[in-house]
Design a protein around this motif. Structure first.
Motif, PDB file in Angstrom:
ATOM      1  N   ARG A 193      51.059  46.740  40.087  1.00  0.00           N
ATOM      2  CA  ARG A 193      52.477  46.820  39.745  1.00  0.00           C
ATOM      3  C   ARG A 193      53.308  45.780  40.485  1.00  0.00           C
ATOM      4  O   ARG A 193      52.812  45.045  41.350  1.00  0.00           O
ATOM      5  N   VAL A 194      54.603  45.748  40.176  1.00  0.00           N
ATOM      6  CA  VAL A 194      55.486  44.707  40.691  1.00  0.00           C
ATOM      7  C   VAL A 194      55.888  44.935  42.140  1.00  0.00           C
ATOM      8  O   VAL A 194      56.564  44.085  42.727  1.00  0.00           O
ATOM      9  N   LEU A 195      55.499  46.056  42.726  1.00  0.00           N
ATOM     10  CA  LEU A 195      55.873  46.363  44.104  1.00  0.00           C
ATOM     11  C   LEU A 195      54.771  46.031  45.098  1.00  0.00           C
ATOM     12  O   LEU A 195      54.787  46.499  46.231  1.00  0.00           O
ATOM     13  N   GLY A 196      53.792  45.255  44.682  1.00  0.00           N
ATOM     14  CA  GLY A 196      52.720  44.876  45.582  1.00  0.00           C
ATOM     15  C   GLY A 196      51.635  45.937  45.644  1.00  0.00           C
ATOM     16  O   GLY A 196      51.728  47.014  45.052  1.00  0.00           O
ATOM     17  N   GLU A 197      50.582  45.628  46.397  1.00  0.00           N
ATOM     18  CA  GLU A 197      49.405  46.487  46.427  1.00  0.00           C
ATOM     19  C   GLU A 197      49.702  47.880  46.963  1.00  0.00           C
ATOM     20  O   GLU A 197      49.001  48.842  46.631  1.00  0.00           O
ATOM     21  N   ALA A 198      50.744  48.041  47.781  1.00  0.00           N
ATOM     22  CA  ALA A 198      51.065  49.341  48.358  1.00  0.00           C
ATOM     23  C   ALA A 198      51.469  50.364  47.306  1.00  0.00           C
ATOM     24  O   ALA A 198      51.411  51.570  47.562  1.00  0.00           O
ATOM     25  N   ARG A 199      51.870  49.900  46.136  1.00  0.00           N
ATOM     26  CA  ARG A 199      52.346  50.826  45.107  1.00  0.00           C
ATOM     27  C   ARG A 199      51.571  50.666  43.792  1.00  0.00           C
ATOM     28  O   ARG A 199      52.064  51.026  42.729  1.00  0.00           O
ATOM     29  N   ASP A 200      50.353  50.136  43.845  1.00  0.00           N
ATOM     30  CA  ASP A 200      49.519  50.051  42.646  1.00  0.00           C
ATOM     31  C   ASP A 200      49.045  51.443  42.229  1.00  0.00           C
ATOM     32  O   ASP A 200      48.977  52.365  43.049  1.00  0.00           O
ATOM     33  N   TRP A 201      48.693  51.573  40.938  1.00  0.00           N
ATOM     34  CA  TRP A 201      48.232  52.863  40.407  1.00  0.00           C
ATOM     35  C   TRP A 201      46.752  52.795  40.064  1.00  0.00           C
ATOM     36  O   TRP A 201      46.303  51.863  39.392  1.00  0.00           O
ATOM     37  N   ARG A 202      45.997  53.791  40.508  1.00  0.00           N
ATOM     38  CA  ARG A 202      44.609  53.954  40.085  1.00  0.00           C
ATOM     39  C   ARG A 202      44.609  54.651  38.731  1.00  0.00           C
ATOM     40  O   ARG A 202      45.187  55.725  38.578  1.00  0.00           O
ATOM     41  N   SER A 203      43.935  54.051  37.780  1.00  0.00           N
ATOM     42  CA  SER A 203      44.123  54.441  36.377  1.00  0.00           C
ATOM     43  C   SER A 203      42.808  54.808  35.701  1.00  0.00           C
ATOM     44  O   SER A 203      41.738  54.299  36.053  1.00  0.00           O
ATOM     45  N   ASP A 204      42.909  55.697  34.732  1.00  0.00           N
ATOM     46  CA  ASP A 204      41.818  56.008  33.799  1.00  0.00           C
ATOM     47  C   ASP A 204      42.472  56.117  32.418  1.00  0.00           C
ATOM     48  O   ASP A 204      42.598  57.192  31.850  1.00  0.00           O
ATOM     49  N   SER A 205      42.923  54.957  31.912  1.00  0.00           N
ATOM     50  CA  SER A 205      43.792  54.926  30.740  1.00  0.00           C
ATOM     51  C   SER A 205      43.177  54.119  29.606  1.00  0.00           C
ATOM     52  O   SER A 205      42.400  53.192  29.838  1.00  0.00           O
ATOM     53  N   HIS A 206      43.573  54.481  28.393  1.00  0.00           N
ATOM     54  CA  HIS A 206      43.058  53.836  27.195  1.00  0.00           C
ATOM     55  C   HIS A 206      44.230  53.410  26.308  1.00  0.00           C
ATOM     56  O   HIS A 206      45.142  54.199  26.045  1.00  0.00           O
ATOM     57  N   LEU A 207      44.176  52.164  25.833  1.00  0.00           N
ATOM     58  CA  LEU A 207      45.207  51.617  24.952  1.00  0.00           C
ATOM     59  C   LEU A 207      44.559  51.190  23.644  1.00  0.00           C
ATOM     60  O   LEU A 207      43.570  50.461  23.655  1.00  0.00           O
ATOM     61  N   VAL A 208      45.123  51.632  22.526  1.00  0.00           N
ATOM     62  CA  VAL A 208      44.635  51.241  21.207  1.00  0.00           C
ATOM     63  C   VAL A 208      45.831  50.856  20.354  1.00  0.00           C
ATOM     64  O   VAL A 208      46.818  51.606  20.270  1.00  0.00           O
ATOM     65  N   THR A 209      45.761  49.689  19.728  1.00  0.00           N
ATOM     66  CA  THR A 209      46.811  49.277  18.805  1.00  0.00           C
ATOM     67  C   THR A 209      46.191  48.514  17.640  1.00  0.00           C
ATOM     68  O   THR A 209      45.194  47.805  17.818  1.00  0.00           O
ATOM     69  N   ALA A 210      46.749  48.682  16.451  1.00  0.00           N
ATOM     70  CA  ALA A 210      46.254  48.001  15.253  1.00  0.00           C
ATOM     71  C   ALA A 210      47.438  47.633  14.380  1.00  0.00           C
ATOM     72  O   ALA A 210      48.390  48.411  14.243  1.00  0.00           O
ATOM     73  N   ALA A 211      47.382  46.433  13.801  1.00  0.00           N
ATOM     74  CA  ALA A 211      48.485  45.946  12.976  1.00  0.00           C
ATOM     75  C   ALA A 211      47.946  45.351  11.682  1.00  0.00           C
ATOM     76  O   ALA A 211      46.914  44.666  11.682  1.00  0.00           O
TER      77      ALA A 211
END
Length: 417
Positions: A180-198
């Motif tokens: 994230r934009v606040l540096g490593e101290a405020r990064d998020w550990r994620s288990d996320s999925h993104l799907v997009t179709a056009a």
């Protein structure tokens, strides 16, 4: 070491000799952005004064059997640091030290970090795969973006696949970490999925569907499942070029979200261009239930509900504006055909926002935004940007208070190789 980088190192070790040859014929990545940001905010005793320099340095290889590599390091230095670094309303102390709490927020922390480290494989027109720390920006970045406005860009440790089936274009991305934009101290550990179709059906209609399943181990309040549809298109009438877009999305709690919610979002915009002038009328509806509002935690939010960022939510508790938000905005974009000494590609924007609480209908305030930008050389751009948010004076009983009034000024010089 996270899973994304373990896989990236394995791939790099396997193909290192061939990639080493490709590196010799690659090209450098070099950028520098010097920016002044001043903030006058009603609920702080001091004005913020920030002069920061963002420098990026990297290298991208040429393609070898469809494989390219990229590495980029980012450094942010505060030359003048009279500002707080934290999300507004956060309960944690400012990230840039004691004594900064009396200043308004300018979320540009100092630091040096690996911004991107990725390997991309292009298997042909049907498939491109990217693994590693990378920039991901979907569509207009309303839901998923790079937040490149801030000095510390948002990137993702991710695996991404872009697939084409004729005119149908689809993307899947798995997010292991959000840098994230606040540096490593405020990064998020994620288990996320993104799907997009056009799918472009005609010049007058393009249809897009998306599903964003977000789960964050250390930011559970931001976990959500969002599903939506977007339609957009263009048409010409006489001397006018018209464009429209409409989006609808539904959002609910997902996985480790601490509360249950079910909220909707819809927006629409119509723009008309004649020669150097473009007028755009837009509207956004972000629902709220009194305790939580519709959120886009990975969005480049600065581009949408006012440049003053009055509705950016607190760090670690991003529950959106609890009563929801309605934003009616009108903008004028002018690109004069002037070639002044050392200035070209002049771009002027004037925008007005009118904000209301979606659930209660209470007036929240108004904002004027102004930007002037021009190219000094083919590699150097100068910009001036101003935002003035004024909260509504009358507050309806029982309504969530509007954000404090604030004015912000930016002066920017940016060099890109």
């Amino acid at each position: 070491m996270n899973k994304t980088f373990a896989a990236l190192i394995a791939i790099g070790a396997f193909s290192a000799p061939a990639l080493a040859l490709a590196q010799a014929a690659g090209h450098p990545i070099l950028g520098a952005r010097l920016r002044y940001e001043g903030v006058d905010q009603a609920n702080f005793p001091r004005d913020a004064q920030a002069l920061t320099l963002r420098t990026t340095l990297g290298w991208e290889t040429t393609s070898w059997r469809g494989v390219t590599g990229l590495v980029e390091v980012e450094d942010v230095r505060a030359l003048v640091g009279r500002y707080a670094v934290n999300a507004p309303g956060a309960t944690t102390p400012p990230l840039n030290g004691a004594g900064k709490a009396r200043f308004p927020v300018v979320n540009d922390p100092q630091g040096t970090e690996l911004n991107r480290l990725q390997v991309t494989w292009t298997a042909g027109p049907p498939l491109t795969a990217t693994l590693g720390r990378q920039r991901i920006a979907f569509d207009d970045q309303r839901f998923i973006g790079a937040v490149a406005w801030r000095q510390d860009e948002q990137t993702f440790d991710a695996a991404r696949a872009d697939i084409a089936f004729g005119p149908l274009k689809a993307t899947y991305a798995y997010l292991d970490r959000v840098n994230r934009v606040l540096g490593e101290a405020r990064d998020w550990r994620s288990d996320s999925h993104l799907v997009t179709a056009a799918l472009p059906i005609s010049p007058h209609l393009r249809v897009q569907a998306f599903v964003y399943a977000l789960e964050f181990e250390n930011a559970a309040a931001n976990s959500s499942l969002t599903r939506g549809l977007k339609a957009s298109g263009q048409a010409g009438i006489a001397r006018l070029s018209l464009a429209y877009e409409m989006t609808y999305a539904r959002q609910r709690d997902w996985r480790n979200a601490p509360t249950r919610f079910d909220l909707d979002f819809w927006s629409g915009a119509l723009s008309a261009t004649n020669d150097i002038y473009t007028m755009r009328l837009g509207y956004e509806h972000l629902a709220g239930n009194g305790t939580r509002g519709f959120t886009m935690p990975l969005s480049t939010a600065h581009n949408f509900n006012g440049w003053a960022d009055a509705f950016i939510q607190p760090l670690g508790a991003n529950k959106g504006f609890a009563d929801g938000l309605e934003d009616l905005n009108l903008s004028l974009n002018v690109r004069p055909r002037l070639r002044l000494p050392h200035l070209s590609k002049i771009d002027l924007i004037l925008r007005h926002h009118d904000f209301k609480a979606q659930q209660t209908g209470a007036r929240l305030g108004r904002e004027w935004d102004l930007q002037a930008q021009a190219a000094v050389t083919p590699h150097l751009t100068a910009a001036m940007k101003f935002a003035d948010f004024r909260r509504a004076k009358a507050v309806r009983a029982g309504a969530t208070p509007a954000p404090a009034s604030r004015a912000k000024l930016w002066l920017t010089l940016e060099y890109r190789l």
